[in-house]
Design an enzyme around this catalytic site. Structure first.
Site: not given
Ligand SMILES: NC(=O)c1ccc[n+]([C@@H]2O[C@H](COP(=O)([O-])OP(=O)(O)OC[C@H]3O[C@@H](n4cnc5c(N)ncnc54)[C@H](OP(=O)(O)O)[C@@H]3O)[C@@H](O)[C@H]2O)c1
Length: 286
Positions: A16, A18, A20-22, A168
């Protein structure tokens, strides 16, 4: 901000990445000298992450993988093993939050499949490479929202009353149950979990319900609410670089108390066995 670290010669895999945090985490590990393997569904955004890392002087490779399909997760692990003979750190970060109940082609509830079953299987399939690599680490991304999650093992497909937040939250509780159980079963590799912080500007809420999208769009404009992706990457990066603890839940950079259910060994074992059955592997691992 993390202090600089030397990861020259190391290989990191960040799922993940592509966006956000990743992506922010992958960038930072690349700056520290690691070769970073990044995954996601979007080739365009994956290659953008690779270019970002290269511009900062690092090296990276993108593997496209949709975690909704367990066969794709296995293929990703095979492809990784064909190209690399070491894995210093596995960062299980990819996640989604599905606004409506969807079943994957494998028959799993989508959020559980992407957020829990995929990292469970990927970790299983890459464990021998991790074991072969001195001082390897595993970092899983959870959330404070895990406290609102329930794990009804009799209704893993969420047949009745689907609620996006509940689905979630359940997956994030599963991340912590998995982290704690794997840490208890593994002697040599630290396994920890992190809540990165609330990041309203990440892509996670893109597919949320209208109220969730409105709330996060507003929150993203208010500097006092939530944190940036770069700051949120801090906790992951810290544990990805080195770890002197295992089975620990962090909120940001600080150890925190998870929901008491995480200490329920029977629940952890139950989920472990059910997860193995759902992805078609022997539960008797590692
Ligand atoms: N944002 C927050 O407030 C928050 C709070 C607590 C925890 N988190 C955790 O932090 C982590 C990163 O979240 P984020 O906020 O950075 O979200 P994000 O911006 O939506 O990034 C999510 C990443 O996961 C990938 N992904 C989503 N669906 C997928 C699938 N079906 N197959 C493969 N890859 C997939 C996306 O890539 P593609 O779209 O290219 O597939 C993207 O690179 C997650 O585990 C989330 O639960 C986030």
């Amino acid at each position: 901000m993390n202090d600089a670290a030397d990861m020259d010669g190391q290989v990191a895999l960040v799922t993940g990445a592509t966006g956000g945090i990743g992506r922010a985490t992958a960038r930072r590990l690349g700056e520290f000298g690691a070769h970073v393997v990044v995954t996601g569904r979007s080739r365009e955004r994956g290659e953008e992450t690779v270019r970002d890392i290269e511009r900062a002087g690092g090296s990276a490779q993108f593997f496209r993988a949709d975690f909704a399909a367990m066969a794709t997760v296995r293929a990703l692990a095979d492809e990784f093993r064909d190209r690399y003979d070491r894995l210093d750190v596995l960062v299980n970060n990819a996640a989604c939050s599905a606004d409506a109940r969807r079943l994957t082609a494998d028959g799993h509830e989508l959020t559980l499949a992407v957020n829990h079953l995929a990292p469970y299987l990927l970790t299983h399939d890459l464990l021998d490479v991790l074991v072969e690599t001195p001082d390897a680490r595993i970092v899983n991304t959870s959330s404070t929202v895990h406290r609102r999650g329930g794990v009804d093992l009799a209704d893993l497909r969420l047949e009745s009353n689907y609620d996006a937040l509940a689905a979630y939250a359940r997956s994030k509780l599963a991340n912590l149950l998995f982290t704690t159980e794997l840490a208890a079963r593994l002697d040599d590799i630290p396994v920890n979990a992190v809540h990165p912080g609330f990041v309203p500007g990440s892509g996670l809420y893109r597919d949320g319900s209208l109220p969730v999208r409105l709330f996060t769009a507003l929150a993203a404009r208010l500097p006092v609410v939530g944190t940036s992706v770069a700051e949120a990457a801090d906790g992951l990066v810290r544990l990805a670089v080195a770890s002197d603890t295992t089975g620990t839940y962090f909120e940001g950079r600080e150890p925190a108390h998870p929901d008491p259910r995480v200490h329920d060994a029977r629940l952890r074992e139950h989920l472990w066995n059910v997860s193995a059955a759902l992805v078609g592997i022997d539960p008797d691992w590692p």
